[in-house]
Enzyme design. Sequence first.
Site, PDB file in Angstrom:
ATOM      1  N   GLY A  53      29.000  13.863   6.251  1.00  0.00           N
ATOM      2  CA  GLY A  53      29.948  12.817   5.886  1.00  0.00           C
ATOM      3  C   GLY A  53      30.274  12.798   4.411  1.00  0.00           C
ATOM      4  O   GLY A  53      31.397  12.451   4.015  1.00  0.00           O
ATOM      5  N   ASP A  79      14.853   9.465   7.319  1.00  0.00           N
ATOM      6  CA  ASP A  79      15.375  10.664   6.662  1.00  0.00           C
ATOM      7  C   ASP A  79      14.235  11.657   6.419  1.00  0.00           C
ATOM      8  O   ASP A  79      13.142  11.265   5.996  1.00  0.00           O
ATOM      9  CB  ASP A  79      16.021  10.272   5.329  1.00  0.00           C
ATOM     10  N   ILE A  80      14.498  12.926   6.705  1.00  0.00           N
ATOM     11  CA  ILE A  80      13.502  13.982   6.487  1.00  0.00           C
ATOM     12  C   ILE A  80      13.945  14.917   5.361  1.00  0.00           C
ATOM     13  O   ILE A  80      13.247  15.115   4.371  1.00  0.00           O
ATOM     14  CB  ILE A  80      13.272  14.794   7.788  1.00  0.00           C
ATOM     15  N   LYS A  93       9.905  17.144  -8.740  1.00  0.00           N
ATOM     16  CA  LYS A  93       8.769  17.951  -9.194  1.00  0.00           C
ATOM     17  C   LYS A  93       9.212  18.934 -10.274  1.00  0.00           C
ATOM     18  O   LYS A  93       8.467  19.220 -11.222  1.00  0.00           O
ATOM     19  CB  LYS A  93       8.161  18.712  -8.008  1.00  0.00           C
ATOM     20  N   ARG A 153      11.248 -15.038 -18.030  1.00  0.00           N
ATOM     21  CA  ARG A 153      11.095 -15.200 -19.482  1.00  0.00           C
ATOM     22  C   ARG A 153       9.646 -14.986 -19.886  1.00  0.00           C
ATOM     23  O   ARG A 153       9.362 -14.384 -20.911  1.00  0.00           O
ATOM     24  CB  ARG A 153      11.561 -16.591 -19.904  1.00  0.00           C
ATOM     25  N   HIS A 203       1.546 -28.612 -10.427  1.00  0.00           N
ATOM     26  CA  HIS A 203       0.538 -27.561 -10.644  1.00  0.00           C
ATOM     27  C   HIS A 203      -0.093 -27.118  -9.333  1.00  0.00           C
ATOM     28  O   HIS A 203      -1.316 -26.990  -9.223  1.00  0.00           O
ATOM     29  CB  HIS A 203      -0.523 -28.030 -11.637  1.00  0.00           C
ATOM     30  N   THR A 205      19.375  20.947   5.505  1.00  0.00           N
ATOM     31  CA  THR A 205      18.994  21.294   4.127  1.00  0.00           C
ATOM     32  C   THR A 205      17.575  21.836   4.044  1.00  0.00           C
ATOM     33  O   THR A 205      17.137  22.241   2.962  1.00  0.00           O
ATOM     34  CB  THR A 205      19.094  20.056   3.213  1.00  0.00           C
ATOM     35  N   PHE A 263     -16.997 -29.835   4.535  1.00  0.00           N
ATOM     36  CA  PHE A 263     -17.983 -30.861   4.911  1.00  0.00           C
ATOM     37  C   PHE A 263     -18.533 -31.616   3.703  1.00  0.00           C
ATOM     38  O   PHE A 263     -18.432 -31.164   2.562  1.00  0.00           O
ATOM     39  CB  PHE A 263     -19.127 -30.258   5.728  1.00  0.00           C
ATOM     40  N   THR A 320      27.054  17.928   2.277  1.00  0.00           N
ATOM     41  CA  THR A 320      26.735  17.956   3.698  1.00  0.00           C
ATOM     42  C   THR A 320      27.512  16.874   4.440  1.00  0.00           C
ATOM     43  O   THR A 320      27.871  15.850   3.858  1.00  0.00           O
ATOM     44  CB  THR A 320      25.231  17.684   3.935  1.00  0.00           C
TER      45      THR A 320
END
Length: 514
Positions: A34, A124-125, A136, A214, A275, A65, A463, A32
Amino acid sequence: MIKRALISVSDKTGIVDFAKNLAAKGVEIISTGGTAKALSDAGLKVTNISDITGFPECLDGRVKTLHPKVHAGLLAIRSNEEHMKQIRDLGVETIDIVVINLYPFKQTILKGNVELEEAIENIDIGGPTMLRAAAKNYQDVAVVVDPADYEKVLSEFNETGDVSVKTKFRLAYKVFEHTSHYDTLIAKYLRDTLGDIDFPETLSLTFEKVQDMRYGENPHQKAVFYKEVGANRGVLPSAVQLHGKELSYNNINDTNGAIELVKEFDEPTVVAVKHTNPCGVGSAATIYEAYMRAYESDPVSIFGGIIAANREIDAKTAEEINKIFVEIVVAPSFTDEAFAILSQKKNIRLLKLEGISEKVSADTLDMKKVCGGLLVQKYNSQLFNEEELKVVTDVEPTSEQLEDLVFAMKVVKHTKSNGIALAKGKMTIGVGPGQTNRIVPTRVAIEYAGERSKGAVMASDAFFPFEDCVEAAAAAGIKAIIQPGGSLNDQKSIDACNKHGIVMVLTGMRHFKH
């Protein structure tokens, strides 16, 4: 077997070589816009998507598409005879491999000052729809969303003419991670644009991996470091490591604590953390003097600790730091001389963090994972409201005492609860963190301070439930106390202060840190 490929990518890294490899084995390339042009310009024969659908791209490319001849070709289960009969009757051909990456929504919103219309146009759709359809049907369609997977896919294709089901399944998993990340970024952008939704009914979060570690807090725990997308300047994931070995899990946690504390100060300040708790904090006219105050606060605990500074580290300061072992130094910059001095030690980590003094937004979410759930709150960006600050004793603080009281409150705000901090002359002299009552951290802080506690000030993150902390402070020679107040026994603490001639200031704002 792979006979037809649909390729449509925004990130064209490596795509020409990938497509050439497919085409050399007789694979039909469908593409499609570009991408089709880039492949054609590289000498490849490309079938335009409109020739497949029989329908022209329209609405400025918004629709190209989204068509049954594409999605039936992706979703038809090859082993299902009824599926295959239906697509034959409809004149639909299967698509065996899909290579797609999406409109650059993240890159668009991270440009800064982007208009809503531009951001929306970069949602994007068709891409996510094709990716999800192919994923799927992974057992029949290989779907590639990450250019890093091109080599693996080509290796299998060149050997067998197809991609193994095991690899297809892993690729399908990556698709759903990718589209979930993409949609979450969109939702967050829209939520931030609305600006009036603090805590949505469902909260989706997305982070990107910075590094594998690590190990975690302990050697038997696996760990990894992720960063928020678009995190502000002045936060740890934005730091540039100039020298030293890779940061550990504990390094990152401790350094973050040091950075959060140093952000409280505008004047030159150095924070030492061990710490996650401050063990030495100093403010002064120069960063060298600030470092010396932080060091002299507790020369024992600073050993092996983390140092954060809100000004450039110069040679004089570097020479002093180099006299002891520290794990990390993080600062907005280092002079060339300072870097040369500090980098003589191969194990010290030097981090450059531009914007280290920039405040954390009050809208930032602060999160704590619990088993089976997530606690979320707004970031603790306040120290106190000045209009609520009140002296409740007969004795008023001097200007110097008030400066030290505010200084000590900034420190204790970032000390694990129950926390007590003692300060004198804009430096800590004793810190008592993380105890199950308030008198023990008071005694710990006083013990650290020793004779220096005479004339010092004390800050408490919450307190005083009893007057015992005031009595201990009086015995140590402490002359002023700042605390939130709010106890039923506040008056008893105030009376004890008046008895000993101690200043007490109430802020009205608690700072528990768990």
